[in-house]
Design a protein around this motif. Sequence first.
Motif, short mmCIF file in Angstrom:
data_model
loop_
_atom_site.label_atom_id
_atom_site.label_comp_id
_atom_site.label_asym_id
_atom_site.label_seq_id
_atom_site.Cartn_x
_atom_site.Cartn_y
_atom_site.Cartn_z
N CYS A 74 -13.03 -22.42 36.35
CA CYS A 74 -14.57 -22.41 35.83
C CYS A 74 -15.09 -21.24 36.60
O CYS A 74 -16.63 -21.34 36.36
N ASN A 75 -14.63 -20.36 37.41
CA ASN A 75 -15.43 -19.31 38.06
C ASN A 75 -15.34 -18.16 37.16
O ASN A 75 -14.30 -17.39 36.81
N PRO A 76 -16.34 -17.57 36.43
CA PRO A 76 -16.39 -16.38 35.90
C PRO A 76 -15.99 -15.06 36.49
O PRO A 76 -15.63 -14.14 35.56
N GLU A 77 -15.81 -15.14 37.87
CA GLU A 77 -15.31 -13.95 38.37
C GLU A 77 -13.93 -14.03 38.60
O GLU A 77 -13.20 -12.89 38.92
N ASP A 78 -13.22 -15.15 38.02
CA ASP A 78 -11.79 -15.26 38.18
C ASP A 78 -11.38 -14.75 36.70
O ASP A 78 -11.81 -15.01 35.71
N TYR A 79 -10.24 -13.96 36.58
CA TYR A 79 -9.75 -13.67 35.32
C TYR A 79 -8.91 -14.48 34.65
O TYR A 79 -8.48 -14.64 33.52
N LEU A 80 -8.62 -15.97 35.54
CA LEU A 80 -8.12 -16.99 34.63
C LEU A 80 -9.32 -17.90 34.29
O LEU A 80 -8.79 -19.12 34.39
N TYR A 81 -10.49 -17.44 34.23
CA TYR A 81 -11.63 -18.20 33.93
C TYR A 81 -11.23 -18.65 32.60
O TYR A 81 -10.89 -17.93 31.52
N ARG A 82 -11.38 -19.95 32.37
CA ARG A 82 -11.13 -20.54 31.02
C ARG A 82 -11.91 -19.76 29.56
O ARG A 82 -11.30 -19.84 28.53
N ASN A 83 -12.92 -19.48 29.91
CA ASN A 83 -13.73 -18.91 28.60
C ASN A 83 -13.41 -17.50 28.43
O ASN A 83 -13.94 -16.85 27.42
N ASN A 84 -12.44 -16.90 29.09
CA ASN A 84 -11.96 -15.76 28.79
C ASN A 84 -10.95 -15.61 27.68
O ASN A 84 -10.43 -14.69 27.27
N TYR A 85 -10.53 -17.02 27.56
CA TYR A 85 -9.43 -17.33 26.55
C TYR A 85 -9.57 -18.04 25.29
O TYR A 85 -10.84 -18.32 25.11
N GLY A 86 -8.85 -18.01 24.27
CA GLY A 86 -9.02 -18.67 23.02
C GLY A 86 -9.38 -20.00 23.17
O GLY A 86 -8.97 -20.72 24.00
N ARG A 87 -10.53 -20.54 22.68
CA ARG A 87 -11.29 -21.82 22.93
C ARG A 87 -10.41 -22.72 21.95
O ARG A 87 -10.81 -24.16 22.26
N SER A 88 -9.84 -22.34 20.94
CA SER A 88 -9.10 -23.47 19.85
C SER A 88 -7.91 -23.82 20.30
O SER A 88 -7.29 -24.79 19.97
N ASP A 89 -7.12 -23.26 21.44
CA ASP A 89 -5.97 -23.89 22.01
C ASP A 89 -6.10 -24.92 22.83
O ASP A 89 -6.59 -24.78 24.01
N ARG A 90 -5.74 -26.18 22.33
CA ARG A 90 -5.87 -27.18 23.23
C ARG A 90 -5.13 -27.15 24.57
O ARG A 90 -5.57 -27.92 25.53
N GLY A 91 -4.00 -26.22 24.61
CA GLY A 91 -3.33 -26.37 25.85
C GLY A 91 -3.67 -25.17 26.66
O GLY A 91 -2.97 -25.03 27.96
N ARG A 92 -4.96 -24.84 26.53
CA ARG A 92 -5.34 -23.41 27.22
C ARG A 92 -5.53 -23.93 28.88
O ARG A 92 -4.99 -23.01 29.74
N ASN A 93 -6.28 -24.59 29.29
CA ASN A 93 -6.56 -25.25 30.30
C ASN A 93 -5.18 -25.73 31.27
O ASN A 93 -4.93 -25.37 32.37
N ASN A 94 -4.37 -26.26 30.61
CA ASN A 94 -2.87 -26.75 31.14
C ASN A 94 -2.15 -25.25 31.56
O ASN A 94 -1.56 -25.18 32.74
N ILE A 95 -2.02 -24.33 30.59
CA ILE A 95 -1.41 -22.97 30.73
C ILE A 95 -1.99 -22.30 32.01
O ILE A 95 -1.53 -21.82 32.77
N LEU A 96 -3.33 -22.02 31.98
CA LEU A 96 -4.10 -21.57 33.05
C LEU A 96 -3.76 -22.10 34.38
O LEU A 96 -3.61 -21.71 35.39
N ARG A 97 -3.65 -23.49 34.29
CA ARG A 97 -3.39 -24.14 35.40
C ARG A 97 -1.87 -23.94 36.21
O ARG A 97 -1.57 -23.78 37.32
N GLN A 98 -0.89 -23.84 35.11
CA GLN A 98 0.34 -23.34 35.37
C GLN A 98 0.52 -22.13 35.94
O GLN A 98 1.34 -22.00 36.95
N LEU A 99 -0.40 -21.23 35.39
CA LEU A 99 -0.23 -19.71 36.20
C LEU A 99 -0.57 -19.95 37.42
O LEU A 99 -0.10 -19.02 38.29
N LYS A 100 -1.57 -20.60 37.76
CA LYS A 100 -1.99 -20.53 39.27
C LYS A 100 -1.20 -21.12 40.09
O LYS A 100 -0.92 -21.11 41.29
N GLU A 101 -0.53 -22.50 39.40
CA GLU A 101 0.53 -23.15 40.40
C GLU A 101 1.49 -22.38 40.87
O GLU A 101 2.17 -22.57 41.64
#
Length: 290
Positions: A74-101
């Motif tokens: 949820c941090n706009p300064e983070d390049y993995l900020y979810r709003n930087n990515y396609g909003r239609s993909d249901r798996g978006r947040n899960n994939i971003l989490r996987q990247l950070k993990e």
Amino acid sequence: MDIKIHFLSIPGTDNFIEGTNFNDLYTLHMIDTNVSSIVFKNILFVEQYLKTKIAYLVSEQYGVYTNPKDLSNCNPEDYLYRNNYGRSDRGRNNILRQLKETLSSDRINDSVAHYANIRNHIPPWILVTNITFGLTIKWYNILSSSDKTRICSEFLQTPDLSIDEKKEFISISLDLLRRYRNKIAHGNRIFNLSGLPALPKKQLLDLSHNVLLSSEYNKNIGKSDLFAVILTCFILIDNRYILTNFMSDLIYTLNPYANIRMNGKSILEILGLPNNLFDRLDALHKQKFS
């Protein structure tokens, strides 16, 4: 698929064609192993190309800072900020989490460890060194439409295809290479692999400069087989030296068996490849860099 299937008089049995010997089975096994290694190596080049393109785009568009411990994205300064990515993909947040993990796991490589311990950020070009091809493709899949457009246009610079056609080809071809790579990595034979995604006909014929014929595609040649994988690598790798070596490796491996026939078929035919493979690849190479 077991190699011996090419030597059976009755499929599904252990009845070998008369005259079959151990040397035939061993020869085919060695060819399979060597060709698999060559193809695997060149799929890795495509993987590296994709990672480089994503890392460059993300760092340019969204910066170089990410906090591996912040899984909310949820941090706009983070390049993995979810709003930087396609909003239609249901798996978006899960994939971003996987990247950070991957940055918090016990399996981080030396580059990630260095940035984590010495620097105050882990930039995208360091992150991509620590993730799998599959996760890289997932990252690509959640990019915004405009970001995907840029990457697809870099991979496929032909003006003859629409951006939607380019996106379709990239999506399917990456999935094809990933699945093929995984099958090789798990010891599967490359002969007659099934269940792989089919490359879209219009784009494939255009991008291969018609070294593959429409009539052949309709017979499932070059659609989702070994030939399709080789053509895909030739299309996505934009490096004359790498592709020249790709051809040289295949020629060096297969030419010694040019006059050998097994069960009435050439080695290339058993592999599901056209007998004039090298002429076709040479023509594609010349067209690509003309």
